[in-house]
Design an enzyme around this catalytic site. Structure first.
Site, PDB file in Angstrom:
ATOM      1  N   CYS A 161       0.840  -1.195   0.000  1.00 57.30           N
ATOM      2  CA  CYS A 161       0.000   0.000   0.000  1.00 57.30           C
ATOM      3  C   CYS A 161       0.876   1.246   0.000  1.00 57.30           C
ATOM      4  O   CYS A 161       1.927   1.288   0.653  1.00 57.30           O
ATOM      5  CB  CYS A 161      -0.903  -0.027   1.232  1.00 57.30           C
ATOM      6  SG  CYS A 161      -1.853   1.484   1.482  1.00 57.30           S
ATOM      7  N   CYS A 187      64.592  -1.548   5.944  1.00 60.22           N
ATOM      8  CA  CYS A 187      64.529  -1.994   7.331  1.00 60.22           C
ATOM      9  C   CYS A 187      63.723  -3.275   7.455  1.00 60.22           C
ATOM     10  O   CYS A 187      62.677  -3.434   6.816  1.00 60.22           O
ATOM     11  CB  CYS A 187      63.923  -0.903   8.207  1.00 60.22           C
ATOM     12  SG  CYS A 187      63.781  -1.352   9.940  1.00 60.22           S
TER      13      CYS A 187
END
Length: 530
Positions: A203, A335
């Site tokens: 609806c 590193c």
């Protein structure tokens, strides 16, 4: 599809119950849908289009008209017991995925109000009063106002209910009734055309979940193309939600209906497509649907992008895994103190020995070799995946090439007829190509099966069968690629092709039968699917 769908549209203005009927009217609508079934769909009588799938399951090829007839038949069968309007029954059946037995069981054994509430429709047999449970559960002010303004209890169908509601006060603005209907018409048209919704159009009142029924939509919608799209969506939804039906994966084709639902069967459509009835994929024996789904997911990766062999090899060569979360990490500096960039991890470790940096630090040297099985597990899994993936891809590419060769087989057959062979005598070439493609496809799908298969005595037998089939397929493929103009002894070549293709089919049958036997005896154990 368009022409057949137009036949569905019939004038039901005077009928209380909307039914999906064909009429003889055909009207040009134009481009109603972006995609749909072809209008060249041949009307095939169901009793003439019977097939036998693996597992002795009979199936039928249905065109659009037969699908609609089947849907109406299901509605009529339920209506004879429940005595409700057609549109209400269709919504209820759709709610239960067109399982009539389940609907009837719930209808007679369960709470009636709860049943209609769960299906989001108003019970047409409910007493119309403000104290009715059907009214109490209706959230729309439109519905409430309508029910409250009704002074005497009456029995009405949901189509009457919603039609009267629409004519009363859906739109809150002070429009004339005709404009209120225009609002509804625009709302329904948008739902059908833009959103592609047919079964869950609720609806228009905000917060109301009552589903708009077929009669209401038919009475409001005036444009033929919108009604055609609505019928198309409804038919497609019926097939998609019904466990006895499956659309052919070929675009613009038919639907297949099995008489008895069986999980894993192959069905052949009239277009020549052979596919799995359960999942709709191309026929993938010996791999079952759940394993194939996991394999496709594995091949796509977590990001949804396909992982090819080159990418996987680069990951193996230039990355290492975080010892904690196992995410692949690339070193981008000199590193060796690494920090995982995974926001949920942030683990710090040594790039060389992968040990915890908190314990390692700059004072500890990692010059000694220590083998760690735990940190290599994921990399070993990736290497194992590459092994099966490359072979799966190789057979997939070979199958594409051989399928293309099969489309040119008529040319080779013509060449053989020029060398004093009859049309019947050259049919071996076509049959050999069919066998080759079928065996290649089976061989391709053995690799997802083997990837997830745990090692046991039965898996060793499977690998032997797989190896025998692979060797035979390659021998047949080599023969089929030969240039016939360079073959001196055509009859000897024909004998070789026939013998090897027969042996190839035998090996394929042995492998598939062994897999089926393993499923029946619960001999197969699979790793946890990804």
């Amino acid at each position: 599809m368009i022409q057949e769908m137009l036949k569905i549209m019939s004038d039901n203005e005077d009928n209380e119950d909307f039914d999906l009927d064909y009429s003889s009217d055909e009207e040009e609508v134009g481009e109603v849908m972006d995609s749909g079934l072809s209008n060249e769909t041949e009307v095939i009588p169901m009793d003439e289009e019977m097939g036998l799938a693996s597992g002795s399951a009979k199936y039928q090829i249905l065109n659009v008209e037969q699908i609609v007839d089947l849907m109406n038949q299901s509605i009529d069968e339920v209506k004879s017991v429940m005595e409700l309007p057609n549109d209400v029954i269709r919504i209820l059946l759709n709610h239960f995925k067109w399982d009539q037995n389940k609907l009837l069981e719930k209808y007679f054994d369960s709470n009636r109000d709860q049943l209609f509430s769960d299906a989001h429709i108003i019970d047409p047999k409910a007493v119309v009063s403000s104290s009715s449970s059907a009214v109490a559960k209706t959230r729309s002010k439109i519905c409430l106002n309508f029910w409250r303004n009704t002074s005497t209890p009456i029995e009405i169908s949901s189509s009457v209910t919603l039609t009267l509601l629409i004519r009363k006060q859906w739109c809150p603005r002070p429009h004339r009734p005709s404009l209120r209907l225009d609002c509804w018409r625009q709302y329904l048209t948008n739902k059908i055309i833009s959103e592609g919704v047919c079964n869950a159009i609720s609806c228009a009142q905000n917060g109301c979940d009552i589903i708009v029924d077929d009669n209401t939509i038919h009475n409001i919608i005036e444009e033929p193309k919108v009604l055609v799209k609505y019928r198309y969506l409804m038919t497609n939804s019926f097939v998609a939600s019904n466990r006895f039906l499956r659309w052919c994966p070929t675009p613009d084709c038919s639907a297949v209906k099995v008489d008895n639902y069986i999980d894993f069967i192959a069905v052949e459509c009239k277009c020549g497509s052979v596919f799995c009835f359960l999942c709709g994929e191309k026929w993938h024996e010996p791999t079952r649907c759940a394993v194939l789904k996991s394999w496709h997911k594995k091949c796509l990766g977590e990001s949804g992008e396909k992982i090819d062999c080159e990418t996987a090899n680069w990951i193996l060569s230039y990355t290492k895994e975080c010892p904690k979360c196992k995410a692949p990490i690339e070193k981008n500096g000199g590193c060796n103190h690494m920090t995982c960039r995974n926001q949920q991890c942030k683990y710090e470790f040594c790039w060389i020995c992968l040990s915890d940096w908190a314990k390692h630090g700059y004072q500890t040297s990692c010059n000694k070799y220590e083998e760690s099985k735990e940190t290599q597990t994921a990399r070993a899994r990736l290497q194992r995946y590459i092994h099966y993936w490359t072979r799966f891809q190789n057979h997939q590419q070979s199958l594409k090439s051989e399928t293309k060769q099969f489309s040119e087989v008529s040319v080779k057959m013509d060449e053989l007829q020029l060398r004093n062979m009859t049309w019947v005598e050259v049919q071996f070439l076509r049959e050999a190509f069919i066998t080759l493609c079928a065996c290649r496809q089976t061989l391709m799908y053995t690799y997802p099966f083997a990837y997830y298969l745990q090692k046991n005595n039965h898996s060793l037998i499977f690998e032997d069968n797989q190896s025998n089939l692979e060797v035979t397929v390659e021998r047949l493929s080599e023969l089929m690629e030969k240039d016939l103009t360079e073959v001196a002894n055509i009859k000897a070549m024909k004998t070789d092709v026939i013998n090897i293709s027969r042996y190839c089919e035998d090996r394929r049958k042995v492998l598939c039968d062994h897999v089926c036997e393993g499923y029946d005896n619960d001999s197969w154990l699979f790793e946890l699917l990804d």
